[in-house]
Design a protein around this motif. Structure first.
Motif, PDB file in Angstrom:
ATOM      1  N   SER A 264       8.417  58.834  32.597  1.00  0.00           N
ATOM      2  CA  SER A 264       9.444  58.102  31.859  1.00  0.00           C
ATOM      3  C   SER A 264      10.790  58.372  32.506  1.00  0.00           C
ATOM      4  O   SER A 264      11.150  59.531  32.730  1.00  0.00           O
ATOM      5  CB  SER A 264       9.473  58.545  30.393  1.00  0.00           C
ATOM      6  OG  SER A 264      10.716  58.251  29.779  1.00  0.00           O
ATOM      7  N   ASP A 265      11.553  57.324  32.802  1.00  0.00           N
ATOM      8  CA  ASP A 265      12.860  57.511  33.431  1.00  0.00           C
ATOM      9  C   ASP A 265      13.797  58.331  32.557  1.00  0.00           C
ATOM     10  O   ASP A 265      14.575  59.149  33.051  1.00  0.00           O
ATOM     11  CB  ASP A 265      13.504  56.156  33.738  1.00  0.00           C
ATOM     12  CG  ASP A 265      12.967  55.539  35.019  1.00  0.00           C
ATOM     13  OD1 ASP A 265      12.368  56.284  35.827  1.00  0.00           O
ATOM     14  OD2 ASP A 265      13.146  54.327  35.219  1.00  0.00           O
ATOM     15  N   ARG A 277      11.461  56.423  38.377  1.00  0.00           N
ATOM     16  CA  ARG A 277      10.085  55.944  38.600  1.00  0.00           C
ATOM     17  C   ARG A 277       9.992  55.024  39.810  1.00  0.00           C
ATOM     18  O   ARG A 277       9.070  55.146  40.621  1.00  0.00           O
ATOM     19  CB  ARG A 277       9.579  55.211  37.362  1.00  0.00           C
ATOM     20  CG  ARG A 277       9.301  56.145  36.210  1.00  0.00           C
ATOM     21  CD  ARG A 277       8.789  55.495  34.949  1.00  0.00           C
ATOM     22  NE  ARG A 277       8.537  54.077  35.003  1.00  0.00           N
ATOM     23  CZ  ARG A 277       7.552  53.456  34.338  1.00  0.00           C
ATOM     24  NH1 ARG A 277       6.705  54.180  33.629  1.00  0.00           N
ATOM     25  NH2 ARG A 277       7.417  52.158  34.367  1.00  0.00           N
ATOM     26  N   GLU A 307      10.840  63.609  24.074  1.00  0.00           N
ATOM     27  CA  GLU A 307       9.789  62.689  24.523  1.00  0.00           C
ATOM     28  C   GLU A 307       9.135  62.038  23.301  1.00  0.00           C
ATOM     29  O   GLU A 307       8.434  62.696  22.533  1.00  0.00           O
ATOM     30  CB  GLU A 307       8.730  63.429  25.344  1.00  0.00           C
ATOM     31  CG  GLU A 307       7.618  62.515  25.857  1.00  0.00           C
ATOM     32  CD  GLU A 307       6.469  63.284  26.494  1.00  0.00           C
ATOM     33  OE1 GLU A 307       6.251  63.114  27.703  1.00  0.00           O
ATOM     34  OE2 GLU A 307       5.799  64.062  25.771  1.00  0.00           O
ATOM     35  N   GLU A 310       6.372  56.621  22.463  1.00  0.00           N
ATOM     36  CA  GLU A 310       6.516  55.480  23.370  1.00  0.00           C
ATOM     37  C   GLU A 310       6.724  55.948  24.806  1.00  0.00           C
ATOM     38  O   GLU A 310       6.153  55.385  25.750  1.00  0.00           O
ATOM     39  CB  GLU A 310       7.676  54.589  22.923  1.00  0.00           C
ATOM     40  CG  GLU A 310       7.450  53.826  21.633  1.00  0.00           C
ATOM     41  CD  GLU A 310       7.529  54.714  20.392  1.00  0.00           C
ATOM     42  OE1 GLU A 310       6.970  54.326  19.348  1.00  0.00           O
ATOM     43  OE2 GLU A 310       8.137  55.808  20.479  1.00  0.00           O
ATOM     44  N   MET A 311       7.542  56.973  24.977  1.00  0.00           N
ATOM     45  CA  MET A 311       7.781  57.520  26.319  1.00  0.00           C
ATOM     46  C   MET A 311       6.504  58.121  26.893  1.00  0.00           C
ATOM     47  O   MET A 311       6.209  57.963  28.083  1.00  0.00           O
ATOM     48  CB  MET A 311       8.882  58.585  26.279  1.00  0.00           C
ATOM     49  CG  MET A 311      10.258  58.066  25.960  1.00  0.00           C
ATOM     50  SD  MET A 311      11.422  59.443  25.791  1.00  0.00           S
ATOM     51  CE  MET A 311      12.841  58.581  25.086  1.00  0.00           C
ATOM     52  N   ALA A 313       3.401  57.269  26.111  1.00  0.00           N
ATOM     53  CA  ALA A 313       2.503  56.157  26.449  1.00  0.00           C
ATOM     54  C   ALA A 313       2.926  55.509  27.767  1.00  0.00           C
ATOM     55  O   ALA A 313       2.080  55.117  28.585  1.00  0.00           O
ATOM     56  CB  ALA A 313       2.515  55.130  25.314  1.00  0.00           C
ATOM     57  N   GLU A 314       4.240  55.403  27.967  1.00  0.00           N
ATOM     58  CA  GLU A 314       4.766  54.860  29.219  1.00  0.00           C
ATOM     59  C   GLU A 314       4.338  55.733  30.395  1.00  0.00           C
ATOM     60  O   GLU A 314       3.970  55.238  31.466  1.00  0.00           O
ATOM     61  CB  GLU A 314       6.293  54.799  29.122  1.00  0.00           C
ATOM     62  CG  GLU A 314       6.992  54.177  30.307  1.00  0.00           C
ATOM     63  CD  GLU A 314       8.504  54.191  30.163  1.00  0.00           C
ATOM     64  OE1 GLU A 314       9.157  53.366  30.820  1.00  0.00           O
ATOM     65  OE2 GLU A 314       9.040  55.038  29.407  1.00  0.00           O
ATOM     66  N   SER A 315       4.394  57.048  30.200  1.00  0.00           N
ATOM     67  CA  SER A 315       3.965  57.987  31.243  1.00  0.00           C
ATOM     68  C   SER A 315       2.492  57.814  31.566  1.00  0.00           C
ATOM     69  O   SER A 315       2.096  57.786  32.733  1.00  0.00           O
ATOM     70  CB  SER A 315       4.232  59.431  30.798  1.00  0.00           C
ATOM     71  OG  SER A 315       5.579  59.781  30.957  1.00  0.00           O
ATOM     72  N   ASP A 317       0.602  55.206  31.260  1.00  0.00           N
ATOM     73  CA  ASP A 317       0.401  53.958  31.997  1.00  0.00           C
ATOM     74  C   ASP A 317       0.860  54.089  33.450  1.00  0.00           C
ATOM     75  O   ASP A 317       0.176  53.642  34.372  1.00  0.00           O
ATOM     76  CB  ASP A 317       1.162  52.837  31.300  1.00  0.00           C
ATOM     77  CG  ASP A 317       0.917  51.486  31.951  1.00  0.00           C
ATOM     78  OD1 ASP A 317      -0.255  51.074  32.037  1.00  0.00           O
ATOM     79  OD2 ASP A 317       1.897  50.857  32.397  1.00  0.00           O
ATOM     80  N   TYR A 318       2.012  54.743  33.651  1.00  0.00           N
ATOM     81  CA  TYR A 318       2.559  54.902  34.990  1.00  0.00           C
ATOM     82  C   TYR A 318       1.668  55.800  35.851  1.00  0.00           C
ATOM     83  O   TYR A 318       1.370  55.502  37.017  1.00  0.00           O
ATOM     84  CB  TYR A 318       3.963  55.482  34.896  1.00  0.00           C
ATOM     85  CG  TYR A 318       4.642  55.702  36.232  1.00  0.00           C
ATOM     86  CD1 TYR A 318       5.003  54.627  37.030  1.00  0.00           C
ATOM     87  CD2 TYR A 318       4.935  56.986  36.684  1.00  0.00           C
ATOM     88  CE1 TYR A 318       5.642  54.814  38.247  1.00  0.00           C
ATOM     89  CE2 TYR A 318       5.563  57.192  37.899  1.00  0.00           C
ATOM     90  CZ  TYR A 318       5.913  56.103  38.669  1.00  0.00           C
ATOM     91  OH  TYR A 318       6.532  56.300  39.880  1.00  0.00           O
ATOM     92  N   LYS A 321      -1.429  53.976  36.980  1.00  0.00           N
ATOM     93  CA  LYS A 321      -1.171  53.008  38.038  1.00  0.00           C
ATOM     94  C   LYS A 321      -0.998  53.680  39.406  1.00  0.00           C
ATOM     95  O   LYS A 321      -1.355  53.095  40.435  1.00  0.00           O
ATOM     96  CB  LYS A 321       0.081  52.193  37.698  1.00  0.00           C
ATOM     97  CG  LYS A 321      -0.138  51.179  36.588  1.00  0.00           C
ATOM     98  CD  LYS A 321       1.140  50.430  36.250  1.00  0.00           C
ATOM     99  CE  LYS A 321       0.891  49.398  35.154  1.00  0.00           C
ATOM    100  NZ  LYS A 321       2.153  48.719  34.754  1.00  0.00           N
TER     101      LYS A 321
END
Length: 433
Positions: A264-265, A277, A307, A310-311, A313-315, A317-318, A321
């Motif tokens: 997360s940025d 990121r 954190e 949402e942050m 979950a973003e991590s 996903d990142y 990937k």
């Protein structure tokens, strides 16, 4: 003959430093014994990366005192550098060293034997300017040899105590790097792992353009060396010339450990990491384009202050990937004296634990996906340990391979990788190299 036992907590740098101190004691006629036995001297090399490391260090000091109340207990490492008064307050401690001046540890121990009181040799580490170059007098009892070539860190990530326990950047002279590597190879080690607190900053303190590329070049042409590996280093410090060397030199391991710490940025900014990121993605893509079959592993800290779900979950996903070969997961641990410890919105332990579990599940899936790509291929494996008829070791891409075929530890074999097994793969022997 006096006996000495060592206990080591923490990173590969600590393991290497313990090996240098073991050599110093053996050089002076001491016998090394297991830490579970009664000894005349106990040396505890501590870690302070997490509060658990501090707690574990205190427990170990008390445990060895119960083994022999008359023993000299010497405590060194990051915990004693960060909190020397706490260490001195523990009953039985007679010698306190920080993260330098360990070349004289035997002298301090013997002075403690001859006098009463505590020998306190913890100095201001921020004033250190020279790499403490202690030769290896005793060879490590392992199949891969760690070689420390750099000390200190100036990144000052908001969660990390290490810059305050290790001090400014100091690098080992190239001539010493090569000489110690030659010694390891001459003693039969097939693989050398270069380590440091801030390895990618190797040579910056020399101010003459020397870099990690030069340290690697100084070692790679040594006759008898089969594999060179780098321990953890920052992605932003990977030069194109170093990547070209990794790609082109047959002895260079195609594995890089590049700590991300968060996906997360907003969290990266709070951590005082020196990228976002998009920049990290570009760096990883550059590495993969320059070294096509490289395996990239990483570290992630879960539950950093602020954190949100949402942050996190973003991590997830990142991280998915980016397709890491291996992910090491750590719950955030507040360290007194760091900015992060004073930040609002500290995350509760149950939430940290739940998030760690979720990320570990993802990490296992990603590792399995990475391993599957190699099934059916033949890889070179340096075997390390043997237990209950099963021997395991590592490929140059850091895949752990298990076999029940008859192999010798410390040797490299060609192995066909057949199926997923434990934390790696199972393979059958093809031939000895």
């Amino acid at each position: 003959m006096s006996t000495v036992a060592f206990i080591t907590l923490g990173c590969k740098v600590n393991q290497f430093e313990t090996e240098t101190m073991e050599g110093l004691f053996k050089k002076q006629g001491y016998e090394l014994v297991p830490a579970t036995e009664q000894a005349d001297v106990y040396v505890i090399n501590t870690c302070s990366v997490t509060s658990f490391g501090d707690k574990k260090s205190r427990q170990l000091i008390r445990r060895v005192r119960r083994l022999n109340e008359k023993a000299i207990i010497a405590v060194t490492g990051c915990y004693s550098q960060a909190a020397p008064e706490q260490v001195k307050a523990i009953e039985g401690v007679r010698v306190v060293l920080g993260t330098k001046d360990r070349a004289h540890i035997v002298d301090y121990v013997e002075r403690a034997m001859a006098t009463d009181g505590i020998i306190d040799r913890v100095d201001d580490i921020m004033q250190a300017r020279e790499f403490e170059d202690i030769p290896l007098y005793e060879m490590p009892a392992r199949t891969r040899a760690f070689l420390k070539i750099q000390e200190g860190c100036t990144n000052f990530c908001s969660y990390c105590i290490i810059p305050f326990t290790r001090g400014p950047l100091r690098s080992r002279q190239l001539a010493s790097v090569r000489a110690e590597a030659r010694k390891l190879v001459d003693n039969g080690f097939k693989e050398i792992v270069l380590t440091g607190i801030h390895l990618g900053a190797y040579g910056k303190d020399f101010k003459d353009g020397t870099s990690l590329y030069d340290a690697a070049k100084a070692i790679l042409d040594l006759p008898g060396l089969r594999r060179l590996r780098l321990s953890s280093l920052e992605s932003i410090e990977l030069s194109d010339e170093l990547l070209e060397l990794i790609k082109s030199h047959p002895k260079f391991s195609h594995h890089l450990h590049l700590p991300l710490q968060a996906g997360s940025d907003e969290v990266l900014k709070k951590m005082n990491r020196h990228y976002n990121r998009d920049e990290f993605t570009s760096l990883v893509e550059n590495v993969r384009s320059k070294v096509p079959r490289v395996a990239i592993s990483t570290d992630i800290i879960v539950g950093f202050p602020g954190e949100t779900e949402e942050m996190f979950a973003e991590s997830l996903d990142y991280i998915r990937k980016l397709g890491f070969a291996r992910v090491h997961v750590f719950p955030y641990s507040p360290r007194t004296g760091t900015p992060a410890a004073k930040m609002p919105d500290q995350i509760s332990e149950p939430i940290k634990k739940e998030r760690v579990h979720r990320l570990q599940q993802l990490a296992e899936e990603m590792a399995n996906d990475f391993h599957k790509h190699y099934l059916g291929t033949v890889q070179e494996v340096l075997f390390e340990t043997n237990e209950h008829g099963l021997t395991d070791g590592l490929t140059d891409t850091y895949i752990r391979v298990y076999t029940d075929d008859e192999v010798k530890t410390g040797e490299i074999y060609k192995v066909k990788l057949e199926k997923l097994y434990k934390d790696g793969v199972y393979g059958k022997l093809i031939g000895h190299l």
